[in-house]
Design an enzyme around this catalytic site. Sequence first.
Site, short mmCIF file in Angstrom:
data_model
loop_
_atom_site.label_atom_id
_atom_site.label_comp_id
_atom_site.label_asym_id
_atom_site.label_seq_id
_atom_site.Cartn_x
_atom_site.Cartn_y
_atom_site.Cartn_z
N ASP A 67 0.85 -1.19 0.00
CA ASP A 67 0.00 0.00 0.00
C ASP A 67 0.89 1.24 0.00
O ASP A 67 1.89 1.31 0.72
CB ASP A 67 -0.92 0.00 1.23
CG ASP A 67 -2.05 1.00 1.09
OD1 ASP A 67 -3.22 0.56 0.95
OD2 ASP A 67 -1.78 2.22 1.14
N HIS B 144 -10.08 -5.41 -3.23
CA HIS B 144 -8.74 -5.70 -2.70
C HIS B 144 -8.85 -6.01 -1.23
O HIS B 144 -9.63 -5.39 -0.50
CB HIS B 144 -7.80 -4.51 -2.93
CG HIS B 144 -8.37 -3.20 -2.51
ND1 HIS B 144 -9.27 -2.50 -3.28
CD2 HIS B 144 -8.19 -2.48 -1.39
CE1 HIS B 144 -9.62 -1.40 -2.65
NE2 HIS B 144 -8.98 -1.37 -1.48
N ASN C 7 -13.12 -3.31 2.21
CA ASN C 7 -14.12 -2.26 2.33
C ASN C 7 -15.10 -2.34 1.16
O ASN C 7 -14.70 -2.70 0.05
CB ASN C 7 -13.44 -0.89 2.36
CG ASN C 7 -12.46 -0.75 3.51
OD1 ASN C 7 -12.70 -1.29 4.59
ND2 ASN C 7 -11.36 -0.05 3.28
N HIS D 123 -7.05 -5.83 2.24
CA HIS D 123 -5.95 -5.21 2.99
C HIS D 123 -5.38 -6.26 3.94
O HIS D 123 -6.13 -6.90 4.69
CB HIS D 123 -6.47 -4.04 3.85
CG HIS D 123 -6.96 -2.86 3.09
ND1 HIS D 123 -6.20 -1.74 2.88
CD2 HIS D 123 -8.15 -2.61 2.48
CE1 HIS D 123 -6.89 -0.84 2.20
NE2 HIS D 123 -8.08 -1.35 1.94
P1 AMP Z 1 -9.78 1.30 -0.02
O1 AMP Z 1 -10.04 2.54 0.81
O2 AMP Z 1 -10.16 0.03 0.69
O3 AMP Z 1 -10.37 1.42 -1.40
O4 AMP Z 1 -8.20 1.20 -0.13
C1 AMP Z 1 -7.48 1.79 -1.15
C2 AMP Z 1 -6.03 1.72 -0.76
O5 AMP Z 1 -5.24 1.89 -1.92
C3 AMP Z 1 -5.58 2.78 0.25
O6 AMP Z 1 -5.07 2.14 1.42
C4 AMP Z 1 -4.50 3.55 -0.52
O7 AMP Z 1 -3.44 3.96 0.31
C5 AMP Z 1 -4.06 2.56 -1.55
N1 AMP Z 1 -3.48 3.10 -2.78
C6 AMP Z 1 -3.93 4.14 -3.52
N2 AMP Z 1 -3.16 4.34 -4.60
C7 AMP Z 1 -2.19 3.39 -4.56
C8 AMP Z 1 -1.07 3.07 -5.39
N3 AMP Z 1 -0.80 3.75 -6.51
N4 AMP Z 1 -0.27 2.03 -5.02
C9 AMP Z 1 -0.53 1.34 -3.89
N5 AMP Z 1 -1.58 1.58 -3.06
C10 AMP Z 1 -2.39 2.61 -3.39
#
Ligand code: AMP
Length: 120
Positions: A34, A104, A91, A106
């Site tokens: 992340d 995805h 989520n 986490h």
């Molecule tokens: P969600 O809120 O469950 O949709 O989680 C999205 C996650 O994607 C967050 O924890 C972000 O920090 C992560 N994220 C966003 N852009 C990137 C990226 N380019 N590479 C890796 N993680 C990312």
Amino acid sequence: MSHETGDCLFCRIRDGEVPSTKVYEDEQVIAFKDINPKAPLHVLIVPRKHIATINDITEADAGLAGHLFLVAKQVAADAGYGDIGYQVQMNCLKGGGQVIFHIHLHLLAGGRSGPLLPAG
Ligand code: AMP
Ligand code: ZN
């Protein structure tokens, strides 16, 4: 935020158009760090197939959905957290904290345990 595959960030990461720090990949999933880690280990486990939200998972995806957990277990063990313990969370929609509309899991470990979303 589009729910389509076309401009999906995680589809672009899957296709190598956006860089990521990959920690695992197989024919069904990729896993990468992340970009804004909330724990010492924070990995996102992402199916190669674009599925926008948990609500869009069908019976045909049941094996794939289960596979996400098996990969979480493997990545956690490889990082040394198999016996210490770890958290997994997915989520769903804005009200559930979803920002990227490509499902995805986490995987978090090594930090203070607790809910990823604040109460209320
Ligand atoms: P969600 O809120 O469950 O949709 O989680 C999205 C996650 O994607 C967050 O924890 C972000 O920090 C992560 N994220 C966003 N852009 C990137 C990226 N380019 N590479 C890796 N993680 C990312
Ligand atoms: Zn996607």
